[in-house]
Design a protein around this motif. Structure first.
Motif, short mmCIF file in Angstrom:
data_model
loop_
_atom_site.label_atom_id
_atom_site.label_comp_id
_atom_site.label_asym_id
_atom_site.label_seq_id
_atom_site.Cartn_x
_atom_site.Cartn_y
_atom_site.Cartn_z
N GLY A 52 52.29 -2.45 -12.98
CA GLY A 52 52.24 -1.00 -13.06
C GLY A 52 50.99 -0.62 -13.84
N GLY A 53 51.16 0.17 -14.84
CA GLY A 53 50.03 0.54 -15.66
C GLY A 53 49.89 -0.25 -16.93
N SER A 54 50.66 -1.30 -17.07
CA SER A 54 50.67 -2.08 -18.30
C SER A 54 49.96 -3.41 -18.15
N THR A 55 49.34 -3.83 -19.23
CA THR A 55 48.68 -5.13 -19.27
C THR A 55 49.16 -5.90 -20.50
N TRP A 56 49.01 -7.19 -20.42
CA TRP A 56 49.37 -8.08 -21.54
C TRP A 56 48.36 -9.21 -21.55
N TYR A 57 48.01 -9.65 -22.77
CA TYR A 57 47.08 -10.75 -22.92
C TYR A 57 47.61 -11.75 -23.94
N ALA A 58 47.32 -13.01 -23.68
CA ALA A 58 47.59 -14.03 -24.69
C ALA A 58 46.62 -13.83 -25.85
N ASP A 59 47.04 -14.22 -27.03
CA ASP A 59 46.18 -14.05 -28.20
C ASP A 59 44.85 -14.76 -28.03
N SER A 60 44.86 -15.86 -27.31
CA SER A 60 43.65 -16.67 -27.16
C SER A 60 42.55 -15.95 -26.39
N VAL A 61 42.91 -14.94 -25.61
CA VAL A 61 41.91 -14.24 -24.79
C VAL A 61 41.81 -12.76 -25.10
N LYS A 62 42.69 -12.27 -25.93
CA LYS A 62 42.73 -10.84 -26.24
C LYS A 62 41.41 -10.39 -26.84
N GLY A 63 40.91 -9.29 -26.30
CA GLY A 63 39.64 -8.76 -26.77
C GLY A 63 38.43 -9.32 -26.04
N ARG A 64 38.63 -10.39 -25.28
CA ARG A 64 37.52 -11.00 -24.55
C ARG A 64 37.72 -10.91 -23.03
N PHE A 65 38.95 -10.93 -22.60
CA PHE A 65 39.27 -10.90 -21.17
C PHE A 65 39.91 -9.55 -20.82
N THR A 66 39.63 -9.08 -19.62
CA THR A 66 40.22 -7.84 -19.14
C THR A 66 40.75 -8.04 -17.73
N ILE A 67 42.00 -7.71 -17.53
CA ILE A 67 42.60 -7.78 -16.20
C ILE A 67 42.63 -6.37 -15.62
N SER A 68 42.30 -6.28 -14.34
CA SER A 68 42.32 -4.99 -13.67
C SER A 68 42.72 -5.19 -12.21
N ARG A 69 43.08 -4.08 -11.58
CA ARG A 69 43.55 -4.17 -10.21
C ARG A 69 42.91 -3.09 -9.35
N ASP A 70 42.54 -3.46 -8.15
CA ASP A 70 42.07 -2.51 -7.14
C ASP A 70 43.11 -2.50 -6.04
N SER A 71 43.99 -1.52 -6.07
CA SER A 71 45.10 -1.49 -5.12
C SER A 71 44.62 -1.37 -3.68
N ALA A 72 43.54 -0.64 -3.48
CA ALA A 72 43.03 -0.44 -2.12
C ALA A 72 42.57 -1.76 -1.50
N LYS A 73 42.14 -2.67 -2.35
CA LYS A 73 41.64 -3.96 -1.87
C LYS A 73 42.66 -5.08 -2.06
N ASN A 74 43.83 -4.74 -2.58
CA ASN A 74 44.85 -5.77 -2.87
C ASN A 74 44.26 -6.91 -3.69
N THR A 75 43.50 -6.53 -4.69
CA THR A 75 42.75 -7.50 -5.47
C THR A 75 42.96 -7.26 -6.96
N VAL A 76 43.10 -8.34 -7.68
CA VAL A 76 43.15 -8.30 -9.13
C VAL A 76 41.96 -9.09 -9.66
N TYR A 77 41.39 -8.58 -10.73
CA TYR A 77 40.22 -9.20 -11.33
C TYR A 77 40.56 -9.67 -12.75
N LEU A 78 39.86 -10.69 -13.17
CA LEU A 78 39.90 -11.10 -14.56
C LEU A 78 38.46 -11.18 -15.03
N GLN A 79 38.05 -10.18 -15.79
CA GLN A 79 36.71 -10.16 -16.38
C GLN A 79 36.76 -10.95 -17.66
N MET A 80 35.98 -12.00 -17.73
CA MET A 80 35.99 -12.89 -18.89
C MET A 80 34.63 -12.79 -19.58
#
Length: 117
Positions: A52-80
């Motif tokens: 939905g609109g919520s995200t969660w990160y493990a402590d090891s990556v918090k602040g450095r990684f970002t997860i996002s979703r493009d629903s139109a493309k059925n794609t999720v990204y992980l920006q590291m």
């Protein structure tokens, strides 16, 4: 549902990569998208999820990684970003699905990320 992950590679410490996970098939019953990673000999660890609109990160990556979703493309990204050698692992995309009262999970193939100078 079929999942196709991509975007891995070799990067220097401090660098960035963006992983992508494209879903095809019955995508409408996906309610959560997850990224895991695994090093040989270790368990596969959940590092980020979006539901939905919520995200969660493990402590090891918090602040450095970002997860996002493009629903139109059925794609999720992980920006590291600010990658560290300890981020070296095989990264896996995973989704949780609900069809009626049935809950299932689906894995994509892994994509290798190597952080090294």
């Amino acid at each position: 549902v079929q999942l196709q992950a991509s975007g891995g590679g070799l990067v220097q410490p401090g660098g960035s990569l963006r992983l992508s996970c494209v879903a095809s098939g019955s995508v409408n019953d996906i309610y959560a998208w997850n990224w895991y990673r695994q090093v040989p000999g270790d368990q596969r660890d959940l590092i980020a999820l979006i539901s939905g609109g919520s995200t969660w990160y493990a402590d090891s990556v918090k602040g450095r990684f970002t997860i996002s979703r493009d629903s139109a493309k059925n794609t999720v990204y992980l920006q590291m970003s600010t990658l560290k050698p300890e981020d070296t692992a095989t990264y896996f995309c995973n989704v949780n699905r609900r069809t009626g009262s049935q809950y299932t999970t689906q894995w994509g193939q892994g994509t290798q990320v190597t952080v090294s100078s």
